[in-house]
Design an enzyme around this catalytic site. Sequence first.
Site, PDB file in Angstrom:
ATOM      1  N   VAL A 107       0.867  -1.171   0.000  1.00  0.00           N
ATOM      2  CA  VAL A 107       0.000   0.000   0.000  1.00  0.00           C
ATOM      3  C   VAL A 107       0.908   1.225   0.000  1.00  0.00           C
ATOM      4  O   VAL A 107       1.889   1.277   0.752  1.00  0.00           O
ATOM      5  CB  VAL A 107      -0.919   0.024   1.235  1.00  0.00           C
ATOM      6  CG1 VAL A 107      -1.817   1.259   1.211  1.00  0.00           C
ATOM      7  CG2 VAL A 107      -1.761  -1.249   1.321  1.00  0.00           C
ATOM      8  N   CYS A 108       0.589   2.199  -0.856  1.00  0.00           N
ATOM      9  CA  CYS A 108       1.284   3.480  -0.840  1.00  0.00           C
ATOM     10  C   CYS A 108       2.792   3.282  -1.047  1.00  0.00           C
ATOM     11  O   CYS A 108       3.210   2.514  -1.906  1.00  0.00           O
ATOM     12  CB  CYS A 108       0.950   4.201   0.476  1.00  0.00           C
ATOM     13  SG  CYS A 108       1.251   5.976   0.504  1.00  0.00           S
ATOM     14  N   THR A 109       3.628   3.944  -0.238  1.00  0.00           N
ATOM     15  CA  THR A 109       5.075   3.876  -0.423  1.00  0.00           C
ATOM     16  C   THR A 109       5.678   2.563   0.073  1.00  0.00           C
ATOM     17  O   THR A 109       6.885   2.358  -0.054  1.00  0.00           O
ATOM     18  CB  THR A 109       5.766   5.051   0.276  1.00  0.00           C
ATOM     19  OG1 THR A 109       5.340   5.107   1.647  1.00  0.00           O
ATOM     20  CG2 THR A 109       5.423   6.361  -0.415  1.00  0.00           C
TER      21      THR A 109
END
Length: 225
Positions: free
Chosen positions: A104-106
Amino acid sequence: MTETPATTIVFLLFPGITQLDFTAPAQALCRMPGARLVGAAASLDPIATDSGFSILPTHDFAECPPADILCIPGGHGVVDALGDAATIEFIARQAAEAQWVTSVCTGAFLLGRAGLLAGKRATTHWGYTHLLPLVGASHENRRVVEDGNVVTSGGVTSGLDFALTLIARLKGDAVAQAIQLAIEYDPAPPFVGGHPDRAPEAVTAGLKARVYDAAATRMEQALTR
């Protein structure tokens, strides 16, 4: 009555994690039949999130069971985690046996540092997508990107979309739809503009200047060390 086979879902936890990167997909995945959630960190000490509260791991790296689904959340703490050999080794070890490897995300950059995004299509938070080639990935402008058994998702709230997508792959659309209904995931945001493709240019430029230009520079420095 046939017992539902257990599915062990391991979330990496680290200081500076964005709590919704973890808790949003965890809330959906925990409702999947047979799900067993694990929060793994370097130690059992409380993990400080970006929201001013802490969460408790269930396992340390040494005692963590093998993951069927490995999920790597993001957050500003990714910059430090990229330089932690024990964290990267844990990701690589767990991914080697996992059925699904996700982020998820970075969190995508932690997968990348562990060598798991080379030659893959992937996504991450919009403020960092230009850095994906540094870990061998090509950016695909979608909220959830599947490439083989690797599933990456965009920023923060995209974790719910990834979780429901994966539940549908494993248990069928009806199960995923029931979970979506149970958690009343029916977004109707007050503004159109949760992504730069749709947000007003001035809002995007202001946020980049205040937060993401410097944050992306720090990430780039960590990735090129």
